[in-house]
Design a protein around this motif. Structure first.
Motif, short mmCIF file in Angstrom:
data_model
loop_
_atom_site.label_atom_id
_atom_site.label_comp_id
_atom_site.label_asym_id
_atom_site.label_seq_id
_atom_site.Cartn_x
_atom_site.Cartn_y
_atom_site.Cartn_z
N GLY A 1 -48.94 -40.97 -39.47
CA GLY A 1 -47.91 -39.83 -39.73
C GLY A 1 -46.76 -40.19 -40.49
N ILE A 2 -46.72 -41.52 -40.76
CA ILE A 2 -45.18 -41.80 -41.48
C ILE A 2 -45.44 -41.09 -42.79
CG2 ILE A 2 -45.92 -43.78 -42.48
CD1 ILE A 2 -43.33 -45.04 -41.71
N ILE B 1 -52.17 -48.00 -41.57
CA ILE B 1 -52.16 -47.34 -40.14
C ILE B 1 -51.13 -46.32 -39.89
CG2 ILE B 1 -51.21 -49.30 -38.91
CD1 ILE B 1 -54.41 -47.23 -37.96
N LEU B 2 -49.92 -46.83 -40.55
CA LEU B 2 -48.68 -45.84 -40.16
C LEU B 2 -48.79 -44.69 -40.82
CD1 LEU B 2 -45.93 -48.79 -40.64
CD2 LEU B 2 -46.10 -47.16 -38.72
N LYS B 3 -49.45 -44.59 -42.00
CA LYS B 3 -49.82 -43.36 -42.74
C LYS B 3 -50.55 -42.67 -41.91
CE LYS B 3 -48.89 -42.65 -47.29
NZ LYS B 3 -49.17 -42.56 -48.39
N ALA B 4 -51.60 -42.98 -41.43
CA ALA B 4 -52.60 -42.43 -40.68
C ALA B 4 -51.92 -41.88 -39.34
CB ALA B 4 -53.73 -43.25 -40.17
#
Ligand SMILES: Nc1ncnc2c1ncn2[C@@H]1O[C@H](COP(=O)(O)OP(=O)(O)OP(=O)(O)O)[C@@H](O)[C@H]1O
Ligand SMILES: [Mg+2]
Lengths: 405, 236
Positions: free
Chosen positions: A318-319, A313-316
């Motif tokens: 934008g991390i 979810i963090l990657k989604a």
């Protein structure tokens, strides 16, 4: 440090806090590992320092002599072996004539603490029907005090040895049943027997010395032996015991016609024993470190799986991939740091307990260098062992997570 | 005519290797204008999520281009795509996906903190306003997993808005909610769309919700089969 790293740090912290049990377990695990390393180092270093102190604390670290290997050629000719060339029993000692200039030159070397020219001779002492072979040692008693702690070792007689004092070893005195103030008869080869008064009895803690040494001022021995202005050996103590070999080698190059022998050379077997003791200790430490690495890596690998949803979810939203890696490397760093701190406490406590309960005669020794190496190695190991889990988790594809819920 | 906010040209997407290759999107051409509320409908497996993920820069097309606000997404590398997702898009998923390690307020701030670090008072104030907007300011300090599913989805909406994106992508945002929560979440999205003039693309299976959008796009077997503006929304 960039500000977003603060968020990475707080993520790392929250992840560690969430799995509190796991986190504490691995910190304790690292702690035990570090404690073993600390304790083992302190034990081995303490033991070795004690052994070295015992071996050379009150004896010369370097001895300069003018040895001549008379039998060397013959031995070499018989079996061709080079080993026998160095056989100390085959050498004859010749006097050192330029001892004054040697002494002056060596005192100028700031690595050297004490320089003691010595006139040696052998003979007999006799009292009544009892006689004993002795080693007559002549040196400046003030200088000798610095090397052998003579004054502190005197167990009978005046504790402040004067230039004219005659001192004998404890075992000799016992054998002859004499003490300070008694006369003895001294017999030197090719000389008339003479009577001297014993001023003191010393115990240097070494049987060979206590049984054989008769100590007087250098010039008096020289006069008794008729050696003139020459000495037999020059004994040296350096400031850094372990550095003696290097100092000896340097001066040996400068005076190739003399033997400049360090205590390391004359105690080669002790030294190799110490070395193999050290290397077995290092081996253990390397394995402990390996266990730390595997522990941290496996805990973080498990955590990476547990947290894959969060990472997705963090990657989604934008991390970046590197940020995710750093979150896990930071976890390794935090685990390593706390584990090391705990381990140090534990290790010191273990060492303390050992001193109190095992009642050893030597003290544990934790060197600053060892400390720094253990700290850096452990923290580095813990951080680097996070690398693989970090790399794996940072590559999670957010779509997989979103699709599967 | 003004440039569209999103312009999709000849978009195809294949899944699988060589022989097992299947074409999931078969040449999509679409444009979205600012402030539109679009519902994307279609049968299960028709390619709705695939399309939304490509618009959302989570996935890359096999061929074709997606240009958002003048940026061709094909030209961006992975880190730039991540940054683009963070700054320009808001996501609302079927599964709410809050981070249980953080509080409700912190979750709203996460898209901001990813790039800018800990929130300053201005940002906290904005997050509180958004929580207020979704009716959850009283839950600001609760753990994110300690609130109900409908509440979590509303927090996720607040989170999607924190960086003030021009586009919000929602994949079945009400798919896991009961009727009451479905209604409140949809109304919220609709109101936000009106209030902040945010373009909204929502995938849904709910024909009734879809009917209350500005625009309805239907996809079947990877192709657009219907694209119409609803002149007479049934709401209000
Ligand atoms: N990673 C993948 N590998 C192979 N096939 C995939 C992959 N992802 C999706 N598909 C296939 O692509 C097609 C479209 O999937 P998609 O998730 O876009 O459908 P959808 O319209 O969102 O369906 P639903 O309404 O059930 O969510 C499906 O047939 C699916 O099986
Ligand atoms: Mg879908």
């Amino acid at each position: 440090m960039k500000r977003h790293m603060l968020f990475e740090l707080s993520l790392a912290r929250r992840f560690l806090e969430e799995n509190r049990g796991q986190t504490l377990l691995i910190i304790v695990g690292i702690g035990i590992g570090v404690a073993v390393m600390v304790f083992l180092s302190a034990l081995i270093d303490g033991l070795q320092a004690n052994l070295i102190q015992k071996t050379v604390g009150r004896s010369p670290h370097i001895v300069i002599s003018n040895a001549e290997y008379a039998a060397a050629d013959a031995v070499t000719a018989r079996d061709g072996s080079q080993v026998l060339l160095m056989d100390a029993t085959q050498k004859t000692l010749r006097p050192i004539v330029d001892w004054r200039s040697v002494t002056t030159a060596m005192i100028a070397d700031e690595r050297i603490d004490t320089v003691l020219p010595v006139v040696d001779g052998s003979g007999l002492i006799r009292r009544g029907k009892v006689s004993r072979a002795i080693l007559l040692r002549g040196f400046d008693l003030q200088q000798a005090n610095r090397m052998y702690c003579l004054n502190d070792s005197i167990i009978a007689g005046n504790r402040n040895a004067q230039d004219g004092s005659v001192l004998i070893g404890k075992s000799l005195a016992e054998d002859l049943r004499i003490t300070a103030g008694d006369p003895i008869q001294l017999e030197l080869p090719g000389r008339e027997p003479l009577v001297v008064m014993v001023d003191g009895v010393f115990d240097l803690g070494v049987a060979a010395i206590n049984q054989r040494w008769l100590v007087m001022d250098q010039h008096r021995v020289a006069a008794l032996l008729g050696t003139g202005d020459r000495v037999s050996t020059i004994e040296i103590q350096v400031n850094d015991v372990l550095g003696a070999e290097l100092v000896a080698r340097e001066w040996g190059v400068r005076w190739p016609h003399y033997q400049v022998e360090s205590w390391q050379q004359s105690n080669a077997s002790l030294l190799s024993a110490l070395k193999s003791q050290s290397s077995s200790s290092y081996t253990i430490q390397v394995f402990v470190l390996l266990a730390v690495i595997l522990g941290v890596a496996s805990v973080l690998a498990i955590s990476a799986v547990q947290k894959s949803k969060e990472i997705g979810i963090l990657k989604a939203i934008g991390i970046r991939t590197v940020s995710v890696s750093r979150v896990f490397m930071l976890q390794g760093l935090v685990l390593g740091t706390f584990g090391t701190l705990l381990g140090f406490g534990l290790g010191l406590a273990m060492s303390q307990a050992f001193v109190v309960f095992a009642k050893q005669e030597y003290e544990l020794l934790l060197k600053p260098v060892t400390t720094i190496v253990i700290v850096i190695a452990t923290i580095l190991a813990a951080t680097l062992s996070a690398y693989l889990p970090a790399r794996k988790v940072s590559r999670i594809n957010p779509i997989e997570v979103i699709r599967n819920g | 005519m003004v440039d569209p906010l999103i312009k999709i040209t000849d978009l195809t997407k294949d899944y699988g290797e060589e022989t097992l290759r299947t074409r999931v999107l078969k040449g999509i051409n679409l444009e979205f204008k600012c402030g539109e509320f679009t519902s994307l409908i279609g049968a299960s497996g028709s390619g709705k999520s695939t399309l939304l993920n490509i618009i959302g820069a989570l996935d890359r097309p096999t061929a074709g281009t997606v240009v958002v606000d003048g940026t061709d997404l094909n030209q961006l590398d992975d880190d730039e795509l991540a940054h683009f997702r963070n700054r320009s898009l808001g996501f609302v998923f079927q599964f709410h996906f809050l981070l249980p390690q953080f509080t409700v307020l912190e979750n709203v701030l996460i898209p901001y903190m990813i790039y800018a670090g800990p929130a300053n008072p201005t940002m906290e104030k904005r997050a509180m306003e958004l929580l207020d907007r979704v009716g959850l300011s009283h839950r600001r300090d609760s753990r994110a997993n300690a609130i109900s599913g409908g509440e979590q989805q509303r927090v996720a909406i607040a989170r999607a808005l924190i960086n003030q994106p021009r586009i919000i992508l929602a994949d079945e945002p009400t798919g896991n909610l009961d009727t009451a929560n479905t209604k409140s979440v949809f109304t919220l999205l609709r109101d936000i769309n009106g209030q902040y003039c945010t373009s909204m693309i929502m995938v849904t299976h709910d024909r009734e919700l879809a009917g209350r959008s500005d625009r309805l796009v239907e996809i079947s077997d990877g192709m657009i089969i219907r694209d119409e503006y609803l002149t007479n929304p049934t709401e209000k």
